[in-house]
Motif scaffolding. Structure first.
Motif, PDB file in Angstrom:
ATOM      1  N   LEU A  61     -41.936 -48.457  -1.705  1.00  0.00           N
ATOM      2  CA  LEU A  61     -40.662 -47.978  -2.231  1.00  0.00           C
ATOM      3  C   LEU A  61     -39.895 -49.056  -2.983  1.00  0.00           C
ATOM      4  CD1 LEU A  61     -39.777 -45.838   0.852  1.00  0.00           C
ATOM      5  CD2 LEU A  61     -39.941 -44.945  -1.475  1.00  0.00           C
ATOM      6  N   ARG A  62     -39.901 -50.271  -2.492  1.00  0.00           N
ATOM      7  CA  ARG A  62     -39.180 -51.342  -3.181  1.00  0.00           C
ATOM      8  C   ARG A  62     -39.716 -51.531  -4.597  1.00  0.00           C
ATOM      9  NH1 ARG A  62     -38.183 -56.761  -0.143  1.00  0.00           N
ATOM     10  NH2 ARG A  62     -36.911 -55.269   0.966  1.00  0.00           N
ATOM     11  N   ASP A  63     -41.035 -51.565  -4.725  1.00  0.00           N
ATOM     12  CA  ASP A  63     -41.660 -51.770  -6.029  1.00  0.00           C
ATOM     13  C   ASP A  63     -41.358 -50.611  -6.976  1.00  0.00           C
ATOM     14  OD1 ASP A  63     -43.454 -53.232  -7.784  1.00  0.00           O
ATOM     15  OD2 ASP A  63     -44.883 -51.597  -7.438  1.00  0.00           O
ATOM     16  N   ARG A  64     -41.297 -49.407  -6.455  1.00  0.00           N
ATOM     17  CA  ARG A  64     -41.092 -48.217  -7.286  1.00  0.00           C
ATOM     18  C   ARG A  64     -39.631 -48.026  -7.684  1.00  0.00           C
ATOM     19  NH1 ARG A  64     -43.125 -45.640 -11.085  1.00  0.00           N
ATOM     20  NH2 ARG A  64     -43.310 -43.407 -10.891  1.00  0.00           N
ATOM     21  N   LEU A  65     -38.716 -48.317  -6.781  1.00  0.00           N
ATOM     22  CA  LEU A  65     -37.307 -48.025  -7.045  1.00  0.00           C
ATOM     23  C   LEU A  65     -36.540 -49.182  -7.686  1.00  0.00           C
ATOM     24  CD1 LEU A  65     -36.498 -45.950  -3.859  1.00  0.00           C
ATOM     25  CD2 LEU A  65     -36.948 -45.126  -6.176  1.00  0.00           C
ATOM     26  N   LYS A  66     -36.989 -50.388  -7.538  1.00  0.00           N
ATOM     27  CA  LYS A  66     -36.292 -51.529  -8.142  1.00  0.00           C
ATOM     28  C   LYS A  66     -36.166 -51.387  -9.662  1.00  0.00           C
ATOM     29  CE  LYS A  66     -36.111 -56.533  -7.814  1.00  0.00           C
ATOM     30  NZ  LYS A  66     -36.781 -57.718  -7.280  1.00  0.00           N
ATOM     31  N   PRO A  67     -37.241 -51.004 -10.387  1.00  0.00           N
ATOM     32  CA  PRO A  67     -37.088 -50.806 -11.836  1.00  0.00           C
ATOM     33  C   PRO A  67     -36.079 -49.733 -12.213  1.00  0.00           C
ATOM     34  CG  PRO A  67     -39.394 -51.003 -11.260  1.00  0.00           C
ATOM     35  CD  PRO A  67     -38.634 -50.879  -9.969  1.00  0.00           C
ATOM     36  N   TYR A  68     -35.973 -48.673 -11.394  1.00  0.00           N
ATOM     37  CA  TYR A  68     -34.952 -47.651 -11.659  1.00  0.00           C
ATOM     38  C   TYR A  68     -33.561 -48.269 -11.610  1.00  0.00           C
ATOM     39  CZ  TYR A  68     -37.778 -43.395 -11.576  1.00  0.00           C
ATOM     40  OH  TYR A  68     -38.657 -42.399 -11.878  1.00  0.00           O
ATOM     41  N   ALA A  69     -33.320 -49.076 -10.590  1.00  0.00           N
ATOM     42  CA  ALA A  69     -32.004 -49.697 -10.434  1.00  0.00           C
ATOM     43  C   ALA A  69     -31.671 -50.601 -11.616  1.00  0.00           C
ATOM     44  CB  ALA A  69     -31.943 -50.486  -9.130  1.00  0.00           C
ATOM     45  N   LYS A  70     -32.678 -51.210 -12.197  1.00  0.00           N
ATOM     46  CA  LYS A  70     -32.467 -52.120 -13.333  1.00  0.00           C
ATOM     47  C   LYS A  70     -32.546 -51.406 -14.681  1.00  0.00           C
ATOM     48  CE  LYS A  70     -34.251 -56.329 -11.270  1.00  0.00           C
ATOM     49  NZ  LYS A  70     -35.239 -57.400 -11.453  1.00  0.00           N
ATOM     50  N   LYS A  71     -32.893 -50.116 -14.652  1.00  0.00           N
ATOM     51  CA  LYS A  71     -33.111 -49.353 -15.895  1.00  0.00           C
ATOM     52  C   LYS A  71     -34.128 -50.050 -16.794  1.00  0.00           C
ATOM     53  CE  LYS A  71     -28.582 -47.167 -16.108  1.00  0.00           C
ATOM     54  NZ  LYS A  71     -27.423 -46.904 -16.924  1.00  0.00           N
ATOM     55  N   SER A  72     -35.216 -50.536 -16.189  1.00  0.00           N
ATOM     56  CA  SER A  72     -36.184 -51.304 -16.972  1.00  0.00           C
ATOM     57  C   SER A  72     -37.588 -50.728 -16.947  1.00  0.00           C
ATOM     58  CB  SER A  72     -36.222 -52.748 -16.460  1.00  0.00           C
ATOM     59  OG  SER A  72     -36.671 -52.782 -15.118  1.00  0.00           O
ATOM     60  N   SER A  73     -37.797 -49.620 -16.312  1.00  0.00           N
ATOM     61  CA  SER A  73     -39.133 -49.057 -16.191  1.00  0.00           C
ATOM     62  C   SER A  73     -39.465 -48.177 -17.395  1.00  0.00           C
ATOM     63  CB  SER A  73     -39.219 -48.224 -14.916  1.00  0.00           C
ATOM     64  OG  SER A  73     -40.420 -47.497 -14.888  1.00  0.00           O
ATOM     65  N   GLY A  74     -40.744 -48.131 -17.744  1.00  0.00           N
ATOM     66  CA  GLY A  74     -41.210 -47.235 -18.792  1.00  0.00           C
ATOM     67  C   GLY A  74     -41.632 -45.884 -18.237  1.00  0.00           C
ATOM     68  N   HIS A  75     -41.316 -45.615 -16.993  1.00  0.00           N
ATOM     69  CA  HIS A  75     -41.688 -44.375 -16.311  1.00  0.00           C
ATOM     70  C   HIS A  75     -41.047 -43.186 -17.015  1.00  0.00           C
ATOM     71  CE1 HIS A  75     -41.588 -41.387 -13.091  1.00  0.00           C
ATOM     72  NE2 HIS A  75     -42.621 -42.021 -12.584  1.00  0.00           N
ATOM     73  N   SER A  76     -41.823 -42.125 -17.257  1.00  0.00           N
ATOM     74  CA  SER A  76     -41.300 -40.975 -18.010  1.00  0.00           C
ATOM     75  C   SER A  76     -40.160 -40.268 -17.291  1.00  0.00           C
ATOM     76  CB  SER A  76     -42.430 -39.995 -18.339  1.00  0.00           C
ATOM     77  OG  SER A  76     -43.000 -39.494 -17.143  1.00  0.00           O
ATOM     78  N   GLY A  77     -40.190 -40.240 -15.956  1.00  0.00           N
ATOM     79  CA  GLY A  77     -39.078 -39.652 -15.218  1.00  0.00           C
ATOM     80  C   GLY A  77     -37.804 -40.435 -15.433  1.00  0.00           C
ATOM     81  N   GLY A  78     -37.929 -41.752 -15.475  1.00  0.00           N
ATOM     82  CA  GLY A  78     -36.776 -42.613 -15.732  1.00  0.00           C
ATOM     83  C   GLY A  78     -36.163 -42.367 -17.095  1.00  0.00           C
TER      84      GLY A  78
END
Length: 126
Positions: A61-78
């Motif tokens: 969970l830490r690895d998956r949610l940390k990018p969301y918090a930073k708005k830095s992920s290329g994840h399509s849901g993000g």
């Protein structure tokens, strides 16, 4: 956030209609954006659930949610989430669980059954 496998749900408090940003609200300048029309078509009324996800990687969970918090992920849901004008007000809930993939599939299927076949707003794959 724990470094364990789990599922998470992104929730949008309130019931007012969403406002979508057409410009790039994230830290990645080359981030592909959805059109406002596309986002409008996939918005699901009468539910606070915006996204259902799993975290089954090494750091969980830490690895998956940390990018969301930073708005830095290329994840399509993000991408869809960050185009909500009130994205900073969203809530994230998680549960540590080893069978993350099976549980995620179950909850997406259950959501679809309750919402006329529509997936959660930011769950674009599948």
């Amino acid at each position: 956030m724990p470094e364990k496998h789990g599922i998470y749900v992104v929730l949008r408090p309130g019931s007012e209609a969403p406002v979508f940003q057409a410009d790039n609200p994230v830290k990645r300048p080359r981030q592909k954006l959805y059109s406002v029309e596309y986002l409008t078509d996939y918005w699901v009324e009468n539910t606070p659930v915006v996204y259902i996800g799993k975290a089954a990687g090494a750091a969980g969970l830490r690895d998956r949610l940390k990018p969301y918090a930073k708005k830095s992920s290329g994840h399509s849901g993000g991408r869809a989430i960050w185009q909500l004008s009130d994205a900073d007000d969203l809530l994230v809930c998680w549960k540590v669980i080893e069978e993350a993939e099976a549980v995620e599939k179950f909850w997406i299927k259950t959501f679809k059954e309750a919402h006329g076949g529509m997936r959660p707003f930011a769950n674009r794959n599948g």
